[in-house]
Scaffold this active site. Structure first.
Site, PDB file in Angstrom:
ATOM      1  N   CYS A  36      22.205 -65.317  31.816  1.00 33.74           N
ATOM      2  CA  CYS A  36      22.897 -64.932  33.017  1.00 33.74           C
ATOM      3  C   CYS A  36      23.897 -63.992  33.282  1.00 33.74           C
ATOM      4  O   CYS A  36      23.943 -63.138  33.911  1.00 33.74           O
ATOM      5  CB  CYS A  36      22.978 -66.484  34.003  1.00 33.74           C
ATOM      6  SG  CYS A  36      23.186 -67.708  33.091  1.00 33.74           S
ATOM      7  N   ASP A  66      13.369 -66.799  31.593  1.00 33.77           N
ATOM      8  CA  ASP A  66      14.572 -66.674  32.585  1.00 33.77           C
ATOM      9  C   ASP A  66      14.387 -65.729  33.530  1.00 33.77           C
ATOM     10  O   ASP A  66      13.753 -64.592  33.370  1.00 33.77           O
ATOM     11  CB  ASP A  66      15.693 -66.465  31.572  1.00 33.77           C
ATOM     12  CG  ASP A  66      16.974 -67.176  32.134  1.00 33.77           C
ATOM     13  OD1 ASP A  66      16.890 -67.813  33.217  1.00 33.77           O
ATOM     14  OD2 ASP A  66      18.088 -66.924  31.804  1.00 33.77           O
TER      15      ASP A  66
END
Length: 643
Positions: free
Chosen positions: A337, A386
């Site tokens: 992230c 992801d």
RNA sequence: GCUGUUGUAGCUCAGUGGUAGAGCACUUCCUUGGUAAGGAAGAGGUCGAGGGUUCAAUUCCCCUCAACAGCUCCA
């Protein structure tokens, strides 16, 4: 008279002081025979507890999870009774029900309780169960409780009593065994028809490694013999399907002490499996509007100071990598992230380009505790499927819905038919530990529940399970032998956009903060593959199979024709091998079956003469002779759009 | 990380205070076979690593690493 509301909504009148058991009896004798406990106004109680006022009552049986829990908890008492009878003087810790079965933590003193003792204890338990001893509840004053266990010389129970309020202490007795316990329990031991002690393991008193290690005896029990047999069969099946075993046998992955523990090495066949899954998901994601990005395996320390992960996990991670010259420090990335946030922040963003969906098969490294590593399901280096969706707060609902669609598509393609959505929300009492405004949280929590409902998902809600940065929805799938696993996850995040000061320019020409959604349908490829292997017992769907076919020759006279067939298969994008060893056909078939190769293509005299092939399908047998085109049709229909 | 168990051939596992064995896999030869194991021969091991006791250790002891089970943990 009091009014009792039953689960079907009907209301019945009873005398004050009626018990759950008596209510059951008034409905049917069969029900009464099966009632284990009663849920009175949402609280699980003894079926023999007198009810004094109007209440909603649900009678719990073996078919209710709560009923099973009570059954197993009572079984733990039965185990304790049997153990005390066989090993006088042992001391008792705690004995709760667990997801499947129960355990009791015991201090056996100098005796080493082991596998050899199991049968004897099981026998004793059944013998005691057959006495149908009632579980008798008794409220005892604290002093009396202390006196009892002092005289019994049980320091563990005394420690537990110390933490209890006078007036709230209850004992339960069945047969000659008395235990400190808040209950509830089944009516009598006769319900317990089958028991099996599964294993023993050490466990610290109260889970603290500074305390004494007790012997934890794990066991399971059932109201019917057959259920025990089914359960043991399931355990046996689980052993056979263990992905560590199959992974070795099918040559999917391996580990090396030199490379390091928890760092899987993917062998060629395992690599195909990964590639197939990635290609499959990539295709689906592109359709769903994702853009793929690629980021490096390391990131500057500052990145993780910004994200807050350094402070929280820095000490428990792989330590920083230093460069030769300056004071630069890099960390192996433990998640993707922060990198994706930097991509978002690489230029100003307009509300018109939201939602921005950035996807990456990103490999991350986490320093998992030594004792936690387990095959592929818990490793130190793994690849997440992801993606981070940056969107406006008002887009969260639609994006959430789209992610659910994607996850459902993935599950269906991979044969996971049964799953529930576990929604994790804030602790309802203490909201202080969460970041993000009350308004955003309320909105997101509501949105997640709405979407899940609109999508027709079976949901459970867990309060207090949300991450500090946002609520989440996890998919719990049930595999082919009934075990539950947490797979895909969707998480709302208010924290990172804040920390990275992410912005977009809204229609009002003002700066606004986007919301971030983390999502991963597989979670980690490693863990997902471990579950997939066990789910299908290594019999992957054709489109995933590392080896889809094997050409088997009857004798070396047909090697040339076999090569032609093999080449044709490869040219059509099929994956497989040519087995022209100097072995008999039976042996080759056996080897192909053992290696779980879906299609066996057998060529000999007849096939060569007629320019055909004989096809045999794994686990099914001979499909007879056909042309190559007919085989292709089989492949096409079986792989559908996934090939 | 803590506790316990285990570590012998590529795999699954026997075994012993006097430097090792089986089955499968592998190599070669015989066999040329029709839907789940054809036959024979051969090769293959610093008995997890390090240290100690002993004339002698794979075996006993210590330490270490790893795997397994459980506990604690999981962005």
């Amino acid at each position: 008279m009091i009014h009792i509301t039953l689960p079907d909504g009907s209301v019945r009148q009873y005398e004050k002081g009626i018990t759950g058991l008596q209510i059951a009896l008034s409905i049917s004798e069969g029900l009464a025979r099966n009632v284990l406990a009663a849920q009175i106004n949402q609280k699980v109680c003894d079926a023999t507890l007198p009810i004094q006022e109007d209440a909603t009552v649900k009678l719990l049986t073996w078919n209710d999870a709560e009923g099973k829990a009570v059954f197993w908890h009572s079984s733990a008492h039965l185990l304790a009774e049997a153990l005390e009878a066989l090993y006088p003087g042992i001391k008792f810790g705690i004995g709760p029900a667990i997801e499947t079965g129960f355990y009791y933590d015991i201090d056996f003193g100098d005796y080493k309780f082991s596998q050899e003792d199991f049968a004897k204890v099981e026998q004793k338990m059944i013998e005691l169960a057959q006495k149908k001893s009632e579980y008798i509840r008794k409220e005892v004053p604290k002093k009396e409780a202390i006196d009892y266990f002092t005289q019994k010389n049980d320091p563990y129970k005394l420690e537990l009593i110390e933490g209890l309020q006078d007036g709230q202490i209850t004992f339960y007795q069945q047969g000659n065994f008395i235990d400190l316990c808040k209950g509830p329990h089944i009516p009598h031991t006769g319900f317990i028809k089958a028991v099996k002690i599964l294993n023993v393991a050490g466990a610290y008193w109260r889970g603290n490694e500074k305390n004494k290690m007790l012997t934890r005896v794990y066991a399971v029990s059932f109201p019917k013999e057959k259920e025990l047999r089914d359960y043991l069969h399931m355990l046996e099946e689980a052993r056979k399907r263990d992905h560590r075993k199959l992974g070795k046998e099918l040559e999917l992955f391996t580990f090396s002490e030199s490379v390091g523990m928890g760092l899987p090495l993917w062998l060629p066949k395992g690599a195909i499996l990964r590639e197939r899954l990635q290609t499959f998901l990539r295709k689906a994601q592109i359709k769903a509007g994702y853009q793929e990005v690629v980021t490096p395996h390391i990131g500057g320390k500052a990145l993780y100071i910004t994200s807050g992960h350094y402070e929280k996990y820095g000490k428990d991670s792989f330590q920083p990598i230093r460069t030769p010259e300056a004071d630069e420090e890099f960390l192996l990335k433990p998640m993707n992230c922060p990198h994706h946030c930097e991509i978002y922040a690489s230029r100003p963003r307009s509300y018109k380009e939201l939602p921005l969906r950035l996807a990456e098969f990103g490999t991350v490294y986490r320093y998992e505790q030594h004792g936690e590593l387990h095959g592929l399901s818990r490793v130190r280096g793994f690849t997440q499927d992801d993606a981070h969706i940056f969107c406006r707060p008002d887009q969260v609902k639609e994006e959430f819905a789209k992610v659910i669609d994607l996850v459902q598509y993935v599950f269906k393609a991979l044969g996971f038919e049964e799953y529930t959505a576990q929604i994790s929300l804030r602790d309802r009492e203490d909201k202080s530990k969460y970041i993000g405004s009350e308004e955003l949280w309320n909105q997101a929590e509501q949105v997640i529940q709405e979407v899940a409902q609109e999508k027709g998902l079976k949901t459970t809600v867990e309060y207090g399970e949300a991450a500090f940065y946002g609520p989440k929805l996890d998919f719990m799938v049930r595999d082919a032998i009934g075990r539950k696993w947490q797979l895909g996850t969707i998480q709302v995040d208010y924290n990172l956009p804040e920390r990275f000061k992410l912005e977009y320019i809204g229609p009002d020409n003002q700066r606004h903060r986007p919301v971030m959604i983390h999502r991963a349908p597989f979670g980690s490829l490693e863990r997902f593959i471990s579950i997939l292997i066990e789910h299908c017992a290594g019999n992957f769907p054709l489109w995933l199979s590392p080896e889809q076919f094997a050409v088997l020759t009857i004798s070396e006279r047909y090697n040339e024709y076999a090569s032609e067939v093999y080449t044709k298969c490869i040219e059509h994008g099929m994956r497989g091998i040519l087995d022209n060893r100097d072995e008999k056909i039976g042996k080759k078939i056996r080897d192909a079956e053992v290696n779980k190769i879906p299609y066996m293509i057998i060529v000999g005299e007849k096939e060569m003469q007629s320019q055909t092939i004989s096809v045999r399908k794994k686990l099914e047998g001979d499909l007879g002779r056909m042309t190559f085109e007919e085989l292709l049709a089989h492949f096409k229909s079986e792989t559908k759009e996934y090939l």
